[in-house]
Design a protein around this motif. Structure first.
Motif, PDB file in Angstrom:
ATOM      1  N   GLN A 234      -8.604  24.355  20.136  1.00  0.00           N
ATOM      2  CA  GLN A 234      -9.291  25.292  19.253  1.00  0.00           C
ATOM      3  C   GLN A 234      -8.985  26.746  19.625  1.00  0.00           C
ATOM      4  O   GLN A 234      -8.993  27.626  18.762  1.00  0.00           O
ATOM      5  CB  GLN A 234     -10.802  25.052  19.316  1.00  0.00           C
ATOM      6  N   ARG A 235      -8.709  26.994  20.892  1.00  0.00           N
ATOM      7  CA  ARG A 235      -8.415  28.348  21.359  1.00  0.00           C
ATOM      8  C   ARG A 235      -6.942  28.702  21.253  1.00  0.00           C
ATOM      9  O   ARG A 235      -6.514  29.787  21.669  1.00  0.00           O
ATOM     10  CB  ARG A 235      -8.902  28.504  22.804  1.00  0.00           C
ATOM     11  N   GLY A 236      -6.145  27.785  20.729  1.00  0.00           N
ATOM     12  CA  GLY A 236      -4.747  28.073  20.451  1.00  0.00           C
ATOM     13  C   GLY A 236      -3.783  27.828  21.591  1.00  0.00           C
ATOM     14  O   GLY A 236      -2.619  28.259  21.526  1.00  0.00           O
TER      15      GLY A 236
ATOM     16  N   ILE B 159     -20.758  17.767  22.997  1.00  0.00           N
ATOM     17  CA  ILE B 159     -20.165  17.009  21.895  1.00  0.00           C
ATOM     18  C   ILE B 159     -20.106  17.880  20.641  1.00  0.00           C
ATOM     19  O   ILE B 159     -19.097  17.901  19.921  1.00  0.00           O
ATOM     20  CB  ILE B 159     -20.981  15.722  21.650  1.00  0.00           C
ATOM     21  N   GLU B 160     -21.179  18.635  20.409  1.00  0.00           N
ATOM     22  CA  GLU B 160     -21.191  19.543  19.253  1.00  0.00           C
ATOM     23  C   GLU B 160     -20.211  20.687  19.442  1.00  0.00           C
ATOM     24  O   GLU B 160     -19.496  21.080  18.506  1.00  0.00           O
ATOM     25  CB  GLU B 160     -22.603  20.087  19.036  1.00  0.00           C
ATOM     26  N   GLU B 161     -20.152  21.238  20.656  1.00  0.00           N
ATOM     27  CA  GLU B 161     -19.237  22.343  20.931  1.00  0.00           C
ATOM     28  C   GLU B 161     -17.791  21.958  20.635  1.00  0.00           C
ATOM     29  O   GLU B 161     -17.007  22.765  20.114  1.00  0.00           O
ATOM     30  CB  GLU B 161     -19.371  22.763  22.396  1.00  0.00           C
ATOM     31  N   ALA B 162     -17.428  20.714  20.934  1.00  0.00           N
ATOM     32  CA  ALA B 162     -16.062  20.249  20.701  1.00  0.00           C
ATOM     33  C   ALA B 162     -15.795  19.882  19.246  1.00  0.00           C
ATOM     34  O   ALA B 162     -14.652  19.602  18.880  1.00  0.00           O
ATOM     35  CB  ALA B 162     -15.772  19.050  21.594  1.00  0.00           C
ATOM     36  N   GLY B 163     -16.842  19.847  18.421  1.00  0.00           N
ATOM     37  CA  GLY B 163     -16.673  19.488  17.010  1.00  0.00           C
ATOM     38  C   GLY B 163     -16.731  18.008  16.746  1.00  0.00           C
ATOM     39  O   GLY B 163     -16.335  17.543  15.676  1.00  0.00           O
ATOM     40  N   PHE B 164     -17.263  17.230  17.703  1.00  0.00           N
ATOM     41  CA  PHE B 164     -17.294  15.769  17.581  1.00  0.00           C
ATOM     42  C   PHE B 164     -18.622  15.238  17.045  1.00  0.00           C
ATOM     43  O   PHE B 164     -18.744  14.035  16.805  1.00  0.00           O
ATOM     44  CB  PHE B 164     -17.061  15.114  18.956  1.00  0.00           C
ATOM     45  N   LEU B 165     -19.636  16.079  16.907  1.00  0.00           N
ATOM     46  CA  LEU B 165     -20.986  15.587  16.643  1.00  0.00           C
ATOM     47  C   LEU B 165     -21.113  14.776  15.359  1.00  0.00           C
ATOM     48  O   LEU B 165     -21.740  13.702  15.378  1.00  0.00           O
ATOM     49  CB  LEU B 165     -21.978  16.753  16.638  1.00  0.00           C
TER      50      LEU B 165
ATOM     51  N   ALA C 293      -7.399  14.290  16.014  1.00  0.00           N
ATOM     52  CA  ALA C 293      -7.553  14.771  14.637  1.00  0.00           C
ATOM     53  C   ALA C 293      -7.543  16.298  14.579  1.00  0.00           C
ATOM     54  O   ALA C 293      -7.209  16.886  13.540  1.00  0.00           O
ATOM     55  CB  ALA C 293      -8.843  14.226  14.034  1.00  0.00           C
ATOM     56  N   GLN C 294      -7.900  16.932  15.696  1.00  0.00           N
ATOM     57  CA  GLN C 294      -7.865  18.390  15.762  1.00  0.00           C
ATOM     58  C   GLN C 294      -6.494  18.924  16.174  1.00  0.00           C
ATOM     59  O   GLN C 294      -6.302  20.134  16.277  1.00  0.00           O
ATOM     60  CB  GLN C 294      -8.930  18.900  16.734  1.00  0.00           C
ATOM     61  N   GLY C 295      -5.565  18.012  16.451  1.00  0.00           N
ATOM     62  CA  GLY C 295      -4.210  18.429  16.794  1.00  0.00           C
ATOM     63  C   GLY C 295      -3.804  18.201  18.231  1.00  0.00           C
ATOM     64  O   GLY C 295      -2.663  18.500  18.617  1.00  0.00           O
TER      65      GLY C 295
ATOM     66  N   GLU D  51      -9.549  29.851  29.930  1.00  0.00           N
ATOM     67  CA  GLU D  51      -9.131  30.702  28.812  1.00  0.00           C
ATOM     68  C   GLU D  51      -8.863  32.124  29.296  1.00  0.00           C
ATOM     69  O   GLU D  51      -7.851  32.741  28.933  1.00  0.00           O
ATOM     70  CB  GLU D  51     -10.198  30.705  27.727  1.00  0.00           C
ATOM     71  N   ARG D  52      -9.747  32.631  30.115  1.00  0.00           N
ATOM     72  CA  ARG D  52      -9.575  33.992  30.635  1.00  0.00           C
ATOM     73  C   ARG D  52      -8.351  34.082  31.544  1.00  0.00           C
ATOM     74  O   ARG D  52      -7.587  35.048  31.487  1.00  0.00           O
ATOM     75  CB  ARG D  52     -10.844  34.426  31.362  1.00  0.00           C
ATOM     76  N   GLN D  53      -8.157  33.053  32.391  1.00  0.00           N
ATOM     77  CA  GLN D  53      -6.988  33.075  33.278  1.00  0.00           C
ATOM     78  C   GLN D  53      -5.689  33.038  32.482  1.00  0.00           C
ATOM     79  O   GLN D  53      -4.753  33.799  32.771  1.00  0.00           O
ATOM     80  CB  GLN D  53      -7.034  31.893  34.248  1.00  0.00           C
ATOM     81  N   LEU D  54      -5.617  32.152  31.493  1.00  0.00           N
ATOM     82  CA  LEU D  54      -4.389  32.033  30.708  1.00  0.00           C
ATOM     83  C   LEU D  54      -4.106  33.288  29.884  1.00  0.00           C
ATOM     84  O   LEU D  54      -2.958  33.552  29.516  1.00  0.00           O
ATOM     85  CB  LEU D  54      -4.466  30.806  29.793  1.00  0.00           C
ATOM     86  N   ASN D  55      -5.165  34.050  29.616  1.00  0.00           N
ATOM     87  CA  ASN D  55      -4.993  35.307  28.877  1.00  0.00           C
ATOM     88  C   ASN D  55      -4.747  36.493  29.796  1.00  0.00           C
ATOM     89  O   ASN D  55      -4.774  37.649  29.356  1.00  0.00           O
ATOM     90  CB  ASN D  55      -6.222  35.577  27.999  1.00  0.00           C
TER      91      ASN D  55
END
Length: 414
Positions: free
Chosen positions: A28-30, A58-64, A120-122, A326-330
């Motif tokens: 989701q963060r690309g 579960i909700e945060e990941a979009g699986f709910l 399903a999210q890629g 995410e912060r480290q990779l950025n």
């Protein structure tokens, strides 16, 4: 499916709950992420009674939506039995904010559902891939693997998330494992068609039963939808060895006979599924994260199954690690000890106090005390529901002192 790429941002080792959630959040963060999973799904796993805190991740990941629509057994609490005594906690009556209900799941179907949702999210998941080697580098690491057909490959990455559970891939390859402070315990378990008569037990709750005479022996009964349940018994390796039968199923049935109330509840059960056992499952590691990798859930530390904390810790660790990563990779500077390991261990240590208190009998003295304070029950209910990181809860802020003081009060008043 296409072949495993030569290089990605992140390799996630394992497609279980923490791996599925972490990979989906990274997708989701690309970020360019792949999951390498040794097994082929669906596959059996224990850890079948979720805690309400899990629903946040579960909700945060979009699986709910998918989880809600899957037909899993609804769960709103935990029941406890000890001989003729019984008590229960309703997770909707708790101190901490957040969901108060969740599900009890057959992990084979549940884990595949989460992995499928990530795909399903890629997210690219490669099953039948076993990690065989790891070379840490500055800014990049190299993982070696073998495929199901025996052929070998390598993949370089900027970071690794170990979500391999009891496989503990990176701790073994990088010599990170350290001895657990817990005594060696053994769990024997199976699935049954439980035959529980309608109304004889609230199927919306897990049932934890204390052995009538040996309080450090306990049983789990986790009802699923469709009249099926997971049944297990946990004790020290020495105590189970004295009762050992020819098979794990013999052991479960023998031990069930020592708990008359539970045996009566399951008198109509049909035993037609295989049984298994695990020994010495508690573990610890030297560190949970650094600039090259982070360990999620059971790959880093596993306490004990008594409070069903494993999947909750796994999911929370995935969510926490991704935010730091995410912060480290950025390009930001991060400190994995202060920003990931220490905050994660806050809740782990809370659960540890509860586990210790369980086997010492202190927690049992508390929950079976007949005149319980409503406010204290709500604080305890929050921990049992998975909210072990809520510092506003006195049982998180000072778990050891609170537990001992409350147990002393209950035993002195008994």
């Amino acid at each position: 499916m296409t072949a495993v790429p030569d290089s990605v941002d992140v390799v996630v080792i394992g497609a279980g709950p923490s791996g599925a959630i972490a990979s989906a959040l990274l997708q989701q963060r690309g970020f360019n992420v792949v999951v390498l999973e040794r097994e082929h799904f669906p596959r059996f796993s224990i850890g079948e009674s979720l805690l309400p805190q899990c629903m946040v991740y579960i909700e945060e990941a979009g699986f709910l939506p998918a989880v809600r629509d899957a037909g899993f057994q609804f769960k709103n609490g935990a029941a406890f039995g000890w001989g003729e005594r019984s008590t229960y906690f309703n997770f909707e009556e708790k101190f901490s904010p957040g969901p108060g209900t969740t599900f009890q799941v057959e992990r084979a179907r549940f884990d595949k559902l989460l992995a499928d949702q990530a795909e399903a999210q890629g997210v690219r998941i490669f099953y039948g891939h076993t990690i065989t080697g790891c070379e840490l580098g500055e800014g990049e690491s190299l993982l070696s693997y073998t495929r199901a057909d025996g052929s070998a490959g390598q993949i370089s990455c900027r970071f690794m998330l170990d979500a391999s559970g009891f496989g503990r891939v990176l701790p073994k390859l990088l010599d990170l494992e350290t001895p657990s402070s817990f005594p060696v315990r053994q769990a024997a378990f199976t699935h049954i068609d439980d035959g529980i008569p309608t109304g004889a037990f609230d199927r919306n709750k897990i049932l934890v039963t204390v052995h009538p005479e040996e309080r450090d022996i306990w049983y789990w009964l986790i009802p699923f939808s469709g009249g099926k349940s997971s049944l297990g018994v946990v004790a020290s390796r020495e105590k189970l060895a004295k009762r050992q039968g020819e098979t794990p199923l013999d052991l479960v049935q023998t031990m069930l006979g020592e708990a008359p109330v539970l045996a009566k509840l399951l008198s109509g059960a049909r035993w037609q599924y295989p049984a298994n056992q695990i020994t010495g499952y508690s573990c610890n590691v030297k560190q949970l994260g650094c600039q090259n990798y982070a360990l999620l859930g059971n790959a880093g530390e596993f306490l004990d199954p008594v409070f069903s904390s494993g999947v909750t810790i796994a999911m929370r660790s995935a969510s926490m690690a991704v935010k730091v990563l995410e912060r480290q990779l950025n390009g930001e500077s991060v400190d994995w000890t202060s920003e990931y390991e220490q905050p994660l261990r806050l809740g782990v240590e809370t659960f540890r106090v509860f586990v210790d208190a369980w086997y010492q009998g202190l927690f049992q003295d508390i929950i079976f005390y007949p005149e319980q304070s409503k406010s204290v029950r709500e604080m305890i209910s929050s921990i049992l529901a998975g909210y072990a990181w809520d510092r506003n809860n006195p049982f998180v802020a000072e778990p050891k002192r609170r537990m001992r003081a409350l147990a002393e009060f209950c035993t002195s008043e008994a």
